[in-house]
Scaffold this active site. Structure first.
Site, mmCIF file in Angstrom:
data_model
loop_
_atom_site.group_PDB
_atom_site.id
_atom_site.type_symbol
_atom_site.label_atom_id
_atom_site.label_comp_id
_atom_site.label_asym_id
_atom_site.label_seq_id
_atom_site.Cartn_x
_atom_site.Cartn_y
_atom_site.Cartn_z
ATOM 1 C CE LYS A 149 -4.264 1.581 2.215
ATOM 2 N NZ LYS A 149 -4.958 1.965 0.994
ATOM 3 C CD GLU A 182 -7.000 -2.993 -5.935
ATOM 4 O OE1 GLU A 182 -7.374 -3.296 -4.798
ATOM 5 O OE2 GLU A 182 -5.882 -2.501 -6.169
HETATM 6 N N1 PMP Z 1 -7.859 -1.486 -2.941
HETATM 7 C C1 PMP Z 1 -7.213 -0.313 -2.889
HETATM 8 C C2 PMP Z 1 -6.413 0.126 -4.068
HETATM 9 C C3 PMP Z 1 -7.298 0.490 -1.741
HETATM 10 O O1 PMP Z 1 -6.653 1.657 -1.675
HETATM 11 C C4 PMP Z 1 -8.076 0.048 -0.639
HETATM 12 C C5 PMP Z 1 -8.156 0.876 0.618
HETATM 13 N N2 PMP Z 1 -8.968 2.013 0.464
HETATM 14 C C6 PMP Z 1 -8.764 -1.175 -0.753
HETATM 15 C C7 PMP Z 1 -8.599 -1.926 -1.913
HETATM 16 C C8 PMP Z 1 -9.591 -1.701 0.373
HETATM 17 O O2 PMP Z 1 -8.754 -2.136 1.425
HETATM 18 P P1 PMP Z 1 -9.189 -2.071 2.950
HETATM 19 O O3 PMP Z 1 -10.403 -2.921 3.081
HETATM 20 O O4 PMP Z 1 -8.021 -2.628 3.692
HETATM 21 O O5 PMP Z 1 -9.469 -0.654 3.252
#
Ligand code: PMP
Length: 286
Positions: A149, A182
């Site tokens: 991330k 995603e």
């Molecule tokens: N994909 C991306 C690219 C993200 O930045 C996020 C977080 N906003 C998610 C998926 C979702 O992850 P999480 O459930 O850990 O917030």
């Protein structure tokens, strides 16, 4: 608002970092977005674990132990007296020179902001949202692993702009082979013949913490689940579809590229997951 930077709290106007920080110059750093529900931080350990894994993968040595980091996040929430809100936890490479080489960056900067959360209006959860497929592809996993991330979100931002230009709130992104990865800031799930399906991280998805909660709920409800390859055809012919993320929680998707998903209304299994997630939050943050 009091913002934590490297062990000290600053007022919002005084919270500053160097213009030579490689987080600013190159997006060299990692981050987390975390929810506060009822004064308690949701899934803090999971977020801190992911932060440290992201940092390790990019050879970024966070200058504090995980337990200390958890404490700093807790302290930031208490000092700001946040009941419900959103935490942005950032670790940048630190101040360096005008060059890509991270070697001159002696100390990474740790920044913690506890702010308000911008919630989607309730009617979106009741009616679902329309999304498009973005032309912008996800950065290949062999170039930058999507589980990191990182502060490099330009790829996702360009896809988000496409969504906005098409009059939508979100876009689904494909990887370089054309498989679904995603959405720009959320994971994506479909339900097809009673099975919950989502792309595995190696198709280009972040290993989302809400994604993991949804999988946990499917297991406790006995709903079959698989991480798998999905194409746009799978999305178009799914019975139900939803997105998951820390900010959005579970958002029904009722239209994809102009095609209604199922009967064009949030499905009954999606509603079960929304209820299941609500209960999980209540159990963790009573
Ligand atoms: N994909 C991306 C690219 C993200 O930045 C996020 C977080 N906003 C998610 C998926 C979702 O992850 P999480 O459930 O850990 O917030």
């Amino acid at each position: 608002m009091k913002i934590y930077i490297d062990g000290k709290f600053h007022d919002r106007g005084e919270a500053k970092i160097s213009v030579l920080d490689h987080g600013l110059l190159y997006g060299d750093g990692v981050f987390e977005g975390i929810r506060i529900y009822n004064r308690k931080i949701f899934k803090l350990t999971e977020h801190i674990d992911r932060l440290y894994h992201s940092a390790k993968a990019i050879l970024l040595d966070i200058p504090m132990q995980q337990a200390e980091m958890e404490q700093a996040v807790q302290e930031t929430v208490s000092i700001n007296a946040k009941v419900d809100g959103y935490i942005r936890l950032i670790v940048t490479r630190g101040e360096g020179a005008l060059g890509l080489d991270p070697a001159p960056c002696e100390k990474p900067s740790v920044i913690i902001i506890a702010g308000d959360i911008q919630l989607y209006p309730q009617e979106y959860y009741e009616k679902g949202i329309a999304i498009i497929t973005a032309a912008t592809r996800r950065v290949p996993a062999d170039s930058l692993d999507p589980r990191i991330k990182s502060l490099n979100y330009l790829n996702n931002i360009m896809a988000k702009v496409e969504a906005k230009q098409a009059g939508c709130l979100e876009a689904v992104m494909l990887n370089h082979e054309g498989y679904v990865s995603e959405c720009t800031a959320d994971n994506i799930f479909i339900i097809s013949r009673g099975t919950l399906l989502t792309p595995a991280p190696h198709y280009g998805a972040l290993d989302g913490i809400t994604r993991a909660s949804v999988i946990e709920i499917s297991q406790s409800c006995g709903i079959p689940q698989r991480d798998t390859a999905l194409t746009r055809y799978d999305l178009y012919t799914a019975d139900e579809c939803f997105m998951t993320g820390t900010g959005a929680e579970i958002m029904p998707v009722t239209k994809i590229d102009g095609r209604p998903v199922g009967d064009g209304k949030p499905g009954s299994m999606t509603k079960r997951f929304i209820d299941g997630f609500r209960n999980l939050v209540l159990q963790n943050n009573p």
